[in-house]
Design an enzyme around this catalytic site. Structure first.
Site, PDB file in Angstrom:
ATOM      1  N   HIS A 129      64.231  -3.999  37.445  1.00  0.00           N
ATOM      2  CA  HIS A 129      63.931  -2.873  36.825  1.00  0.00           C
ATOM      3  C   HIS A 129      62.565  -2.297  37.693  1.00  0.00           C
ATOM      4  O   HIS A 129      61.702  -3.306  37.987  1.00  0.00           O
ATOM      5  CB  HIS A 129      63.689  -3.189  35.120  1.00  0.00           C
ATOM      6  CG  HIS A 129      63.331  -1.989  34.473  1.00  0.00           C
ATOM      7  ND1 HIS A 129      62.261  -1.396  34.431  1.00  0.00           N
ATOM      8  CD2 HIS A 129      64.208  -1.455  33.444  1.00  0.00           C
ATOM      9  CE1 HIS A 129      62.148  -0.480  33.457  1.00  0.00           C
ATOM     10  NE2 HIS A 129      63.394  -0.267  32.936  1.00  0.00           N
ATOM     11  N   ASP A 206      61.832 -11.384  33.611  1.00  0.00           N
ATOM     12  CA  ASP A 206      62.249 -10.398  32.808  1.00  0.00           C
ATOM     13  C   ASP A 206      63.127 -10.733  31.779  1.00  0.00           C
ATOM     14  O   ASP A 206      64.267 -10.451  31.959  1.00  0.00           O
ATOM     15  CB  ASP A 206      62.290  -9.272  33.666  1.00  0.00           C
ATOM     16  CG  ASP A 206      62.545  -7.845  32.987  1.00  0.00           C
ATOM     17  OD1 ASP A 206      62.517  -7.743  31.533  1.00  0.00           O
ATOM     18  OD2 ASP A 206      62.956  -7.050  33.580  1.00  0.00           O
ATOM     19  N   GLN A 209      66.187  -7.998  28.422  1.00  0.00           N
ATOM     20  CA  GLN A 209      67.805  -7.587  28.277  1.00  0.00           C
ATOM     21  C   GLN A 209      68.473  -8.908  27.870  1.00  0.00           C
ATOM     22  O   GLN A 209      69.594  -9.136  27.823  1.00  0.00           O
ATOM     23  CB  GLN A 209      68.541  -7.054  29.506  1.00  0.00           C
ATOM     24  CG  GLN A 209      68.117  -5.620  30.061  1.00  0.00           C
ATOM     25  CD  GLN A 209      68.196  -4.650  28.948  1.00  0.00           C
ATOM     26  OE1 GLN A 209      69.062  -4.684  27.870  1.00  0.00           O
ATOM     27  NE2 GLN A 209      67.650  -3.538  28.821  1.00  0.00           N
ATOM     28  N   LYS A 232      64.161  -3.571  21.850  1.00  0.00           N
ATOM     29  CA  LYS A 232      65.420  -4.017  22.170  1.00  0.00           C
ATOM     30  C   LYS A 232      66.063  -5.050  21.282  1.00  0.00           C
ATOM     31  O   LYS A 232      67.137  -5.460  21.741  1.00  0.00           O
ATOM     32  CB  LYS A 232      65.201  -4.265  23.598  1.00  0.00           C
ATOM     33  CG  LYS A 232      64.769  -3.307  24.519  1.00  0.00           C
ATOM     34  CD  LYS A 232      64.900  -3.573  25.985  1.00  0.00           C
ATOM     35  CE  LYS A 232      64.252  -2.811  26.977  1.00  0.00           C
ATOM     36  NZ  LYS A 232      65.210  -1.411  27.009  1.00  0.00           N
ATOM     37  N   CYS A 371      66.081   2.876  35.642  1.00  0.00           N
ATOM     38  CA  CYS A 371      65.018   2.478  36.131  1.00  0.00           C
ATOM     39  C   CYS A 371      65.513   1.419  37.307  1.00  0.00           C
ATOM     40  O   CYS A 371      64.729   0.382  37.358  1.00  0.00           O
ATOM     41  CB  CYS A 371      64.155   1.879  34.918  1.00  0.00           C
ATOM     42  SG  CYS A 371      63.282   3.024  34.107  1.00  0.00           S
TER      43      CYS A 371
END
Length: 413
Positions: A129, A206, A209, A232, A371
């Site tokens: 991302h 990261d 997600q 999220k 992104c």
């Protein structure tokens, strides 16, 4: 702790999300943009309201009762988030930021600017991302370090043989997305961490997600840093989390200066506050942090294994339905081995047109590069349409998505 995997009572869960009952021109909303932002359940909304109605005050600043109540709730929120991701160091390893991007920038500025230099390398992946890719790219430009990128295979997975060659003794940081927000690929971050540590490098995961939809244990992964966002994972906007191993956070310099992050100030110098307040300058994200703790409670009550299984079923079902057409390309690994999203394109239909046509059917998806512009360059696509699922979505909603995609296919024939 999360429960053993079992079917979700989705219809009952949907009652916690009244926004899902919205209609547009008589058609009920189908919300499939969860990789961008999930909806917020009533218990979390009520937690925010209770704060503002009952004990709205600044933290760590007052002796009065409201300030004490707010301070305790805010501090305990750090502990609850630490528990959620398996951080045994508790609040000292949990820094509240405003989003995943700020969490990454915190480490890039506080650690990267001080530690990186010519000859050092930061290893990323081609599916990063922009929050990771752009941040490390620009820090590397400032420090003279080099960025290298682990390529992806034709199936959309990381080329781990290439990773072992790219990560060397010159590598100072490996930063990798846990679950790709475009491909749905679930990356072997624990294996990457082992490789990084073998070469004396740090591992930054990261988790934007992954933390919202599957069990994530930072100590099992052996991540040195992990970042994710509240919005999220059924939480409010305006709050992100940086997990960092306590000894590393102790050694790093602050990213922002000002009130709250100090212990003692003179005209000549300042001494920093203890963790995690050392990195939370100024009035922090009080209501958001308290509400994020409630979101963790909400998700744990459902069971993270249950959420992961439900999302996987929906993603596989959507993948299989879309792949029935020869003119549809779905990016990333097979349907039975991906996170809860599908990014796709239909021959002759731009992703933005696809999203607009789906919107006419009250189906909300995301269209664009998500992104991940460099990744789309690798894929040979300027943009893609992305449907992403969460705990309140159903197979019936996937069917509505597919029907709307079929309408777009026929419109552009």
């Amino acid at each position: 702790m999360s429960q053993q995997a079992e079917p979700l009572d989705v219809e009952t869960l949907r009652e916690d999300f009244p926004i899902l009952e919205r209609e547009f021109d008589g058609t009920q909303l189908v919300y499939l943009d969860n990789a961008a932002t999930t909806q917020t359940p009533e218990p979390v909304v009520e937690t925010i309201a209770e704060y503002y109605r009952g004990y709205n005050a600044n933290v760590h600043r007052g002796i009065h009762q409201l300030s004490q109540e707010a301070s305790v709730a805010y501090e305990e929120a750090h502990d609850r988030v630490a528990e959620f991701i398996g951080a045994s160091g508790g609040r000292k390893e949990i820094v509240f930021t405003k989003n995943t991007t700020e969490s990454m920038n915190l480490v890039a500025y506080a650690w990267g600017l001080n530690e990186l230099g010519p000859g050092d390398e930061v290893v990323l992946t081609e599916m990063e991302h922009h929050a990771s890719l752009v941040t490390w790219q620009q820090i590397a430009k400032r420090t003279g370090a080099d960025c290298k990128y682990i390529p992806i295979t034709d199936e959309g997975r990381l080329d781990m043989d290439a990773a072992r060659e790219l990560i060397t003794d010159d590598t100072a940081m490996v930063s990798a997305v846990h679950v790709s927000n475009t491909l749905g690929t679930v990356n072997p971050v624990s294996e990457l961490a082992d490789i990084a540590h073998d070469h004396g490098a740090y591992m930054f995961v990261d988790g934007a997600q992954s933390v919202p939809n599957r069990p994530v244990d930072v100590e099992a992964i052996d991540a040195d840093f992990l970042a994710f966002s509240g919005h999220k994972m059924c939480g409010p906007t305006g709050i992100g989390v940086l997990y960092g191993k306590e000894h590393i956070l102790e050694e790093m310099e602050p990213y922002l200066y000002g009130g709250e992050m100090i212990l003692k100030v003179t005209f000549e110098d300042s001494k920093w506050n203890e963790l995690p307040w050392k990195y939370e300058a100024g009035t922090p994200v009080i209501s958001q942090g308290i509400a994020l703790a409630e979101a963790c409670e909400y998700l744990d009550d459902i069971g993270m294994e249950n959420i992961q299984r439900h999302e996987a079923e929906l993603a596989e079902y959507a993948y299989d339905r879309l792949m029935e057409w020869d003119d549809v390309e779905v990016y990333g690994p097979p349907g039975d081995d991906r996170g809860g999203l599908v990014a796709f394109n239909v021959d002759g239909v731009h992703a933005h047109d696809m999203s607009s046509i789906l919107n006419d059917s009250a189906v909300a998806i995301r269209a664009g590069d998500h992104c991940t512009q460099p990744l789309h360059d690798v894929l040979g696509a300027t943009a893609s349409a992305r449907a992403s699922f969460y705990l309140y979505n159903t197979k019936a909603e996937v069917d509505k998505l597919v029907d709307a995609v079929d309408d777009a296919r026929q419109l552009f024939e």
